[in-house]
Design a protein around this motif. Structure first.
Motif, PDB file in Angstrom:
ATOM      1  N   MET A   1      14.798  88.245 103.359  1.00 47.38           N
ATOM      2  CA  MET A   1      15.635  87.954 102.212  1.00 47.38           C
ATOM      3  C   MET A   1      15.072  86.755 101.453  1.00 47.38           C
ATOM      4  SD  MET A   1      19.732  87.001 102.027  1.00 47.38           S
ATOM      5  CE  MET A   1      20.293  88.565 102.642  1.00 47.38           C
ATOM      6  N   ARG A   2      15.204  86.798 100.143  1.00 45.99           N
ATOM      7  CA  ARG A   2      14.770  85.691  99.290  1.00 45.99           C
ATOM      8  C   ARG A   2      16.010  84.941  98.819  1.00 45.99           C
ATOM      9  NH1 ARG A   2      12.277  89.654  95.226  1.00 45.99           N
ATOM     10  NH2 ARG A   2      14.253  90.548  95.893  1.00 45.99           N
ATOM     11  N   ILE A   3      16.103  83.681  99.232  1.00 46.33           N
ATOM     12  CA  ILE A   3      17.283  82.867  98.951  1.00 46.33           C
ATOM     13  C   ILE A   3      16.912  81.749  97.981  1.00 46.33           C
ATOM     14  CG2 ILE A   3      19.054  81.353  99.943  1.00 46.33           C
ATOM     15  CD1 ILE A   3      18.627  82.836 102.610  1.00 46.33           C
ATOM     16  N   GLY A   4      17.650  81.663  96.883  1.00 50.74           N
ATOM     17  CA  GLY A   4      17.429  80.604  95.912  1.00 50.74           C
ATOM     18  C   GLY A   4      18.434  79.490  96.097  1.00 50.74           C
ATOM     19  N   ILE A   5      17.940  78.271  96.188  1.00 46.22           N
ATOM     20  CA  ILE A   5      18.798  77.095  96.287  1.00 46.22           C
ATOM     21  C   ILE A   5      18.934  76.515  94.882  1.00 46.22           C
ATOM     22  CG2 ILE A   5      19.109  74.819  97.340  1.00 46.22           C
ATOM     23  CD1 ILE A   5      19.163  77.270  99.313  1.00 46.22           C
ATOM     24  N   PHE A   6      20.152  76.532  94.378  1.00 43.40           N
ATOM     25  CA  PHE A   6      20.434  76.111  93.006  1.00 43.40           C
ATOM     26  C   PHE A   6      21.250  74.823  93.054  1.00 43.40           C
ATOM     27  CE2 PHE A   6      22.227  77.956  88.721  1.00 43.40           C
ATOM     28  CZ  PHE A   6      21.666  76.897  88.029  1.00 43.40           C
ATOM     29  N   GLY A   7      20.552  73.693  92.958  1.00 44.79           N
ATOM     30  CA  GLY A   7      21.224  72.400  92.986  1.00 44.79           C
ATOM     31  C   GLY A   7      21.645  71.964  91.601  1.00 44.79           C
ATOM     32  N   GLY A   8      22.658  71.134  91.558  1.00 45.06           N
ATOM     33  CA  GLY A   8      23.109  70.599  90.284  1.00 45.06           C
ATOM     34  C   GLY A   8      24.386  69.818  90.462  1.00 45.06           C
ATOM     35  N   SER A   9      24.756  69.074  89.424  1.00 46.82           N
ATOM     36  CA  SER A   9      26.011  68.331  89.531  1.00 46.82           C
ATOM     37  C   SER A   9      27.197  69.272  89.313  1.00 46.82           C
ATOM     38  CB  SER A   9      26.038  67.180  88.527  1.00 46.82           C
ATOM     39  OG  SER A   9      25.892  67.662  87.214  1.00 46.82           O
ATOM     40  N   PHE A  10      26.991  70.350  88.539  1.00 48.13           N
ATOM     41  CA  PHE A  10      28.052  71.319  88.252  1.00 48.13           C
ATOM     42  C   PHE A  10      29.333  70.576  87.856  1.00 48.13           C
ATOM     43  CE2 PHE A  10      25.279  73.470  91.422  1.00 48.13           C
ATOM     44  CZ  PHE A  10      24.696  74.362  90.549  1.00 48.13           C
ATOM     45  N   ASN A  11      29.193  69.784  86.802  1.00 53.63           N
ATOM     46  CA  ASN A  11      30.246  68.858  86.381  1.00 53.63           C
ATOM     47  C   ASN A  11      30.648  69.112  84.931  1.00 53.63           C
ATOM     48  OD1 ASN A  11      31.955  66.563  86.688  1.00 53.63           O
ATOM     49  ND2 ASN A  11      30.423  65.254  85.737  1.00 53.63           N
ATOM     50  N   PRO A  12      31.236  70.268  84.596  1.00 49.92           N
ATOM     51  CA  PRO A  12      31.652  71.376  85.468  1.00 49.92           C
ATOM     52  C   PRO A  12      30.602  72.481  85.509  1.00 49.92           C
ATOM     53  CG  PRO A  12      32.582  71.713  83.297  1.00 49.92           C
ATOM     54  CD  PRO A  12      31.780  70.423  83.226  1.00 49.92           C
ATOM     55  N   ASN A  47      29.882  59.353  86.351  1.00 47.37           N
ATOM     56  CA  ASN A  47      31.063  60.066  85.859  1.00 47.37           C
ATOM     57  C   ASN A  47      31.243  61.449  86.477  1.00 47.37           C
ATOM     58  OD1 ASN A  47      31.539  57.890  84.084  1.00 47.37           O
ATOM     59  ND2 ASN A  47      30.151  58.782  82.579  1.00 47.37           N
ATOM     60  N   LEU A  48      30.799  61.610  87.719  1.00 47.91           N
ATOM     61  CA  LEU A  48      31.011  62.887  88.389  1.00 47.91           C
ATOM     62  C   LEU A  48      32.463  63.004  88.822  1.00 47.91           C
ATOM     63  CD1 LEU A  48      27.933  63.230  90.798  1.00 47.91           C
ATOM     64  CD2 LEU A  48      28.315  64.395  88.627  1.00 47.91           C
ATOM     65  N   LEU A  49      32.990  64.210  88.707  1.00 48.85           N
ATOM     66  CA  LEU A  49      34.297  64.473  89.308  1.00 48.85           C
ATOM     67  C   LEU A  49      34.136  64.359  90.811  1.00 48.85           C
ATOM     68  CD1 LEU A  49      35.747  67.636  87.541  1.00 48.85           C
ATOM     69  CD2 LEU A  49      36.402  65.268  87.195  1.00 48.85           C
ATOM     70  N   SER A  50      35.235  64.388  91.526  1.00 49.52           N
ATOM     71  CA  SER A  50      35.164  64.323  92.982  1.00 49.52           C
ATOM     72  C   SER A  50      34.327  65.483  93.521  1.00 49.52           C
ATOM     73  CB  SER A  50      36.565  64.375  93.590  1.00 49.52           C
ATOM     74  OG  SER A  50      37.075  65.699  93.527  1.00 49.52           O
ATOM     75  N   ASP A  51      33.714  65.258  94.666  1.00 44.01           N
ATOM     76  CA  ASP A  51      32.935  66.315  95.316  1.00 44.01           C
ATOM     77  C   ASP A  51      33.797  67.559  95.503  1.00 44.01           C
ATOM     78  OD1 ASP A  51      30.843  64.529  95.446  1.00 44.01           O
ATOM     79  OD2 ASP A  51      30.973  64.206  97.604  1.00 44.01           O
ATOM     80  N   GLN A  52      35.037  67.357  95.932  1.00 48.67           N
ATOM     81  CA  GLN A  52      35.921  68.489  96.230  1.00 48.67           C
ATOM     82  C   GLN A  52      36.234  69.306  94.981  1.00 48.67           C
ATOM     83  OE1 GLN A  52      36.888  69.251  99.566  1.00 48.67           O
ATOM     84  NE2 GLN A  52      37.130  71.164  98.459  1.00 48.67           N
ATOM     85  N   ASP A  53      36.508  68.633  93.851  1.00 48.02           N
ATOM     86  CA  ASP A  53      36.800  69.377  92.618  1.00 48.02           C
ATOM     87  C   ASP A  53      35.597  70.189  92.170  1.00 48.02           C
ATOM     88  OD1 ASP A  53      39.513  68.808  92.077  1.00 48.02           O
ATOM     89  OD2 ASP A  53      38.998  66.854  91.230  1.00 48.02           O
ATOM     90  N   ARG A  54      34.423  69.597  92.210  1.00 43.98           N
ATOM     91  CA  ARG A  54      33.226  70.333  91.769  1.00 43.98           C
ATOM     92  C   ARG A  54      32.922  71.494  92.709  1.00 43.98           C
ATOM     93  NH1 ARG A  54      28.865  67.398  92.013  1.00 43.98           N
ATOM     94  NH2 ARG A  54      29.816  65.733  93.236  1.00 43.98           N
ATOM     95  N   PHE A  55      33.083  71.268  94.015  1.00 49.01           N
ATOM     96  CA  PHE A  55      32.892  72.344  94.989  1.00 49.01           C
ATOM     97  C   PHE A  55      33.885  73.479  94.715  1.00 49.01           C
ATOM     98  CE2 PHE A  55      33.885  74.564  98.894  1.00 49.01           C
ATOM     99  CZ  PHE A  55      32.633  74.858  99.412  1.00 49.01           C
ATOM    100  N   ASN A  56      35.137  73.126  94.514  1.00 46.30           N
ATOM    101  CA  ASN A  56      36.184  74.139  94.280  1.00 46.30           C
ATOM    102  C   ASN A  56      35.885  74.965  93.035  1.00 46.30           C
ATOM    103  OD1 ASN A  56      37.563  73.157  96.509  1.00 46.30           O
ATOM    104  ND2 ASN A  56      39.079  72.017  95.324  1.00 46.30           N
ATOM    105  N   MET A  57      35.406  74.310  91.975  1.00 41.89           N
ATOM    106  CA  MET A  57      35.109  75.045  90.742  1.00 41.89           C
ATOM    107  C   MET A  57      33.936  76.005  90.941  1.00 41.89           C
ATOM    108  SD  MET A  57      35.811  72.429  87.577  1.00 41.89           S
ATOM    109  CE  MET A  57      34.822  71.063  88.182  1.00 41.89           C
ATOM    110  N   VAL A  58      32.896  75.546  91.630  1.00 34.23           N
ATOM    111  CA  VAL A  58      31.757  76.440  91.886  1.00 34.23           C
ATOM    112  C   VAL A  58      32.211  77.619  92.746  1.00 34.23           C
ATOM    113  CG1 VAL A  58      29.482  76.662  92.959  1.00 34.23           C
ATOM    114  CG2 VAL A  58      30.021  74.625  91.617  1.00 34.23           C
ATOM    115  N   LYS A  59      33.055  77.344  93.716  1.00 34.02           N
ATOM    116  CA  LYS A  59      33.552  78.400  94.611  1.00 34.02           C
ATOM    117  C   LYS A  59      34.324  79.473  93.839  1.00 34.02           C
ATOM    118  CE  LYS A  59      35.798  78.970  99.118  1.00 34.02           C
ATOM    119  NZ  LYS A  59      35.096  80.232  99.289  1.00 34.02           N
ATOM    120  N   LEU A  60      35.034  79.064  92.796  1.00 33.44           N
ATOM    121  CA  LEU A  60      35.752  80.044  91.972  1.00 33.44           C
ATOM    122  C   LEU A  60      34.791  81.056  91.352  1.00 33.44           C
ATOM    123  CD1 LEU A  60      38.289  77.659  90.182  1.00 33.44           C
ATOM    124  CD2 LEU A  60      38.852  79.446  91.864  1.00 33.44           C
ATOM    125  N   ILE A  61      33.575  80.614  91.059  1.00 33.04           N
ATOM    126  CA  ILE A  61      32.557  81.517  90.505  1.00 33.04           C
ATOM    127  C   ILE A  61      31.884  82.324  91.616  1.00 33.04           C
ATOM    128  CG2 ILE A  61      30.318  81.613  89.313  1.00 33.04           C
ATOM    129  CD1 ILE A  61      31.244  79.045  87.801  1.00 33.04           C
TER     130      ILE A  61
END
Length: 192
Positions: A1-12, A47-61
């Motif tokens: 399997m080919r797995i891509g690691i997509f890093g970012g602040s995702f803010n949002p 000015n990053l949102l909390s880790d939890q908020d950003r994680f939760n938003m990415v998880k919604l996608i």
């Protein structure tokens, strides 16, 4: 399997992040994309949102697609470097190919990152070309690693997390997933 690691602040996280990940799947460059939000200890982002908020938003996608996942690996009380994240996923998936997804803007200064040479020698880098960057200059500087750098010409829209944060009250579904937008409004995020 080919797995891509997509890093970012995702803010949002916005629709262009989603489109980039989908593009790599649709073009058969990757089988899976793991979104890895940058921890709040990362010194180059403010000015990053909390880790939890950003994680939760990415998880919604990511919850909407079998080929997407989200990781809390970098959400720690200390800085976690890209080389550590890539190594973590390589150790966790020894039979898979691990790719790193980044924009040409990031690739242009990757040589200043911790263990940059190790990253460039041991991982394939999927690079999203941005019209404003000088591709040839960047590739010439990294000529030694050209076999591990894959540049894709993907049509990008002019969506940026900064612009979204600055005009959050006027943002609609053209920029953000509807569940992400609802999460932002329900939690009064980015309000000045």
């Amino acid at each position: 399997m080919r797995i891509g690691i997509f890093g970012g602040s995702f803010n949002p996280p916005h629709k262009m992040h989603e489109a980039i990940a989908k593009y790599f799947i649709a073009e058969n460059l990757l089988d899976k994309v793991i979104f890895v939000p940058t921890g709040s200890k990362y010194k180059y982002k403010s000015n990053l949102l909390s880790d939890q908020d950003r994680f939760n938003m990415v998880k919604l996608i990511t919850d909407k697609y079998d080929y997407f996942d989200v990781s809390a690996y970098e959400l720690k009380s200390k800085v976690v470097y890209t080389c550590e994240t890539l190594e973590h996923y390589k150790n966790k998936n020894p039979n898979d190919e691990i790719y790193f997804i980044c924009g040409l803007d990031n690739l242009s200064y990757i040589d200043s990152w911790k263990n940059a040479e190790y990253i460039l020698e041991n991982y394939k880098i999927l690079v999203i070309r941005r019209n404003t960057d000088d591709l040839n200059t960047v590739l010439k500087k990294l000529e030694k690693y050209k076999d591990n750098i894959i540049v894709v010409d993907m049509k990008e829209t002019d969506i940026s997390s900064t612009k979204i944060r600055e005009s959050i009250n006027n943002i609609d579904g053209n920029y953000l997933d509807e569940d992400v937008l609802k999460y932002i409004k329900d939690n009064n995020l980015y309000e000045s």
